[in-house]
Design a protein around this motif. Sequence first.
Motif, PDB file in Angstrom:
ATOM      1  N   LYS A 148     -24.385   6.358   0.889  1.00 17.94           N
ATOM      2  CA  LYS A 148     -25.125   7.513   1.412  1.00 17.94           C
ATOM      3  C   LYS A 148     -24.518   8.049   2.704  1.00 17.94           C
ATOM      4  N   GLU A 149     -23.722   7.220   3.369  1.00 15.20           N
ATOM      5  CA  GLU A 149     -23.110   7.652   4.626  1.00 15.20           C
ATOM      6  C   GLU A 149     -21.725   8.251   4.439  1.00 15.20           C
ATOM      7  N   LEU A 150     -21.149   8.137   3.238  1.00 11.89           N
ATOM      8  CA  LEU A 150     -19.820   8.686   2.994  1.00 11.89           C
ATOM      9  C   LEU A 150     -19.877  10.208   3.013  1.00 11.89           C
ATOM     10  N   LYS A 151     -18.944  10.824   3.710  1.00 11.30           N
ATOM     11  CA  LYS A 151     -18.924  12.284   3.853  1.00 11.30           C
ATOM     12  C   LYS A 151     -17.924  12.909   2.879  1.00 11.30           C
ATOM     13  N   GLY A 152     -17.979  12.481   1.637  1.00 14.48           N
ATOM     14  CA  GLY A 152     -17.058  12.955   0.620  1.00 14.48           C
ATOM     15  C   GLY A 152     -16.950  11.927  -0.489  1.00 14.48           C
ATOM     16  N   THR A 153     -15.808  11.884  -1.160  1.00  7.96           N
ATOM     17  CA  THR A 153     -15.654  11.039  -2.342  1.00  7.96           C
ATOM     18  C   THR A 153     -14.391  10.194  -2.266  1.00  7.96           C
ATOM     19  N   VAL A 154     -14.548   8.917  -2.597  1.00 11.32           N
ATOM     20  CA  VAL A 154     -13.412   7.998  -2.671  1.00 11.32           C
ATOM     21  C   VAL A 154     -13.057   7.800  -4.145  1.00 11.32           C
ATOM     22  N   ILE A 155     -11.826   8.114  -4.516  1.00 11.62           N
ATOM     23  CA  ILE A 155     -11.343   7.897  -5.880  1.00 11.62           C
ATOM     24  C   ILE A 155     -10.661   6.534  -5.932  1.00 11.62           C
ATOM     25  N   LEU A 156     -11.090   5.699  -6.857  1.00 14.72           N
ATOM     26  CA  LEU A 156     -10.618   4.320  -6.981  1.00 14.72           C
ATOM     27  C   LEU A 156      -9.603   4.242  -8.110  1.00 14.72           C
ATOM     28  N   VAL A 157      -8.371   3.903  -7.798  1.00 14.12           N
ATOM     29  CA  VAL A 157      -7.290   3.905  -8.782  1.00 14.12           C
ATOM     30  C   VAL A 157      -6.878   2.471  -9.091  1.00 14.12           C
ATOM     31  N   PHE A 158      -7.299   1.981 -10.245  1.00 10.15           N
ATOM     32  CA  PHE A 158      -6.872   0.675 -10.746  1.00 10.15           C
ATOM     33  C   PHE A 158      -5.737   0.951 -11.729  1.00 10.15           C
ATOM     34  N   GLN A 159      -4.524   0.809 -11.250  1.00  7.08           N
ATOM     35  CA  GLN A 159      -3.339   1.301 -11.940  1.00  7.08           C
ATOM     36  C   GLN A 159      -2.640   0.234 -12.776  1.00  7.08           C
ATOM     37  N   PRO A 160      -2.180   0.577 -13.975  1.00  8.31           N
ATOM     38  CA  PRO A 160      -1.368  -0.352 -14.762  1.00  8.31           C
ATOM     39  C   PRO A 160       0.107  -0.257 -14.380  1.00  8.31           C
ATOM     40  N   ALA A 161       0.875  -1.255 -14.802  1.00  9.46           N
ATOM     41  CA  ALA A 161       2.329  -1.158 -14.968  1.00  9.46           C
ATOM     42  C   ALA A 161       3.100  -0.697 -13.741  1.00  9.46           C
ATOM     43  N   GLU A 162       2.896  -1.362 -12.613  1.00 13.39           N
ATOM     44  CA  GLU A 162       3.720  -1.029 -11.450  1.00 13.39           C
ATOM     45  C   GLU A 162       5.110  -1.643 -11.576  1.00 13.39           C
ATOM     46  N   GLU A 163       5.191  -2.806 -12.192  1.00 11.72           N
ATOM     47  CA  GLU A 163       6.449  -3.561 -12.243  1.00 11.72           C
ATOM     48  C   GLU A 163       7.470  -2.907 -13.178  1.00 11.72           C
ATOM     49  N   GLY A 164       8.132  -1.883 -12.685  1.00 11.18           N
ATOM     50  CA  GLY A 164       9.219  -1.263 -13.415  1.00 11.18           C
ATOM     51  C   GLY A 164       8.834  -0.221 -14.437  1.00 11.18           C
ATOM     52  N   ARG A 165       7.562  -0.132 -14.800  1.00  9.48           N
ATOM     53  CA  ARG A 165       7.155   0.757 -15.886  1.00  9.48           C
ATOM     54  C   ARG A 165       6.502   2.050 -15.395  1.00  9.48           C
ATOM     55  N   ALA A 166       6.435   2.226 -14.080  1.00 15.15           N
ATOM     56  CA  ALA A 166       5.991   3.487 -13.481  1.00 15.15           C
ATOM     57  C   ALA A 166       4.598   3.921 -13.918  1.00 15.15           C
ATOM     58  N   GLY A 167       3.642   2.994 -13.833  1.00 13.32           N
ATOM     59  CA  GLY A 167       2.259   3.348 -14.146  1.00 13.32           C
ATOM     60  C   GLY A 167       1.721   4.439 -13.236  1.00 13.32           C
ATOM     61  N   ALA A 168       2.186   4.470 -11.986  1.00 10.37           N
ATOM     62  CA  ALA A 168       1.737   5.508 -11.049  1.00 10.37           C
ATOM     63  C   ALA A 168       2.123   6.895 -11.546  1.00 10.37           C
ATOM     64  N   LYS A 169       3.289   6.997 -12.147  1.00  8.84           N
ATOM     65  CA  LYS A 169       3.746   8.287 -12.681  1.00  8.84           C
ATOM     66  C   LYS A 169       2.796   8.776 -13.773  1.00  8.84           C
TER      67      LYS A 169
END
Length: 443
Positions: free
Chosen positions: A159-180
């Motif tokens: 209730k005190e947050l002044k906006g929105t936090v997007i939570l990114v649980f990402q796959p495949a960082e190890e060489g497979r470019a999940g972030a992309k």
Amino acid sequence: MSYRKLISFVLILYLLNSCLLSCSSSLTSDGLSQIPKKILTLAKKHEFFHWLVGIRRNIHEHPELGYEEVETSKVVRAELDKMGVSYDHPVAVTGVIGSVGTGQAPFVALRADMDALPMQEMVEWEHASKIPGKMHACGHDAHTTMLLGATKLLKEYEKELKGTVILVFQPAEEGRAGAKKIVEAGVLKKASAIFGIHVANVLGLGKMSSRPGQLMAGSGRFEAKIIGRGGHAALPQFAIDPVVAASSVVLSLQHIVSREADPLDSQVVTVAKFEGSDAFNVIPDYVTIAGTFRALSPQSFKQLKERIEQVITSQASVHMCNATVDFLEENYPPFPPTENDEALHEFYKNVVVDMVGTENYLETLPVMVSEDFAFYKEEMPGHFSFVGMQDESHLPMASPHSPYFEVNEESLPYGASLLASMATRYLLESSSLPNKSSENDEL
């Protein structure tokens, strides 16, 4: 009203207001500078810490490789369900994207990676990997746990947050470019900034580190097949030896960095694979070599890639061999260099100093390891940092990507608090700026 009564009335109001402020559980009641310490105190409470440890050990016991994080995402979604946090799944194959806050602008994103490595764990303990040949050997189990911890802390004060936090649980960082793939999915278009963290074995527990600008190198892979003509080892005159050609290639590749690159512009070429015949008396028809190349600047990275192909094909030709070069980009997209936004770094540093003190903030030098977090920086301002976990009373901890890698679980509250504090403070500070509302200011 008499003067004496007026003074008494004002005094009563002052005392009442002071009492309300001191008794408040509000994150912002003591000012922005107190938020990080207050959140860290909550995260260090026994019950909260025990919860964090349980999640991390569960994930550690069941490691999954890139784009296979089915069970890990189930753990994440189950915890989000318990908290009453909404999310989308699947995103980028196995990813989970949640949100906490008002659902309206401003938006800030927090990221954790979920994948493990194809490695057999050699650490003997009760919660070691139960999946043969797979291990959380880079701390992604801790990162996922820290983001879940941050989510729980943020939800507590939603209730005190002044906006929105997007939570990114990402796959495949190890060489497979999940972030992309996360970026390509379009789920972060509203975010104006993103923060990511990584545990560090060389950094003391309770210490945090980063730097503005260049932080980590861009990286790519290459594989080359050098083709000659096989024959008997006793009769080399009737063969065209690809082993000699490949050996010349390996040596010449090192000259690109030592003789062509500016010594102040860090670059690396490493050949880590060399395969030929299985027999000791046979000249093979071909040799396969493979490795990685890295550079801190995009320009140097591009030039390095071009020269690798030129050197391999040219040196093979000198030895009467042919060569083909594959940069494996379809399955392993090259990672851009990771650069921290300078304004976000100053913001991060202020949060860290307020949380653990100036003496526990260290400015690191650029490092030649890579991170697919760099793909987010191409979409929005981003900042990446390190959370220490080395207990100075124990032996030095093994480095990431080692079968002996361990996580000091005492670092979990620090990572969770840092993420939650950065998100909370970012939204509070952003909401105080002049309103830049648009038709797309809702999630």
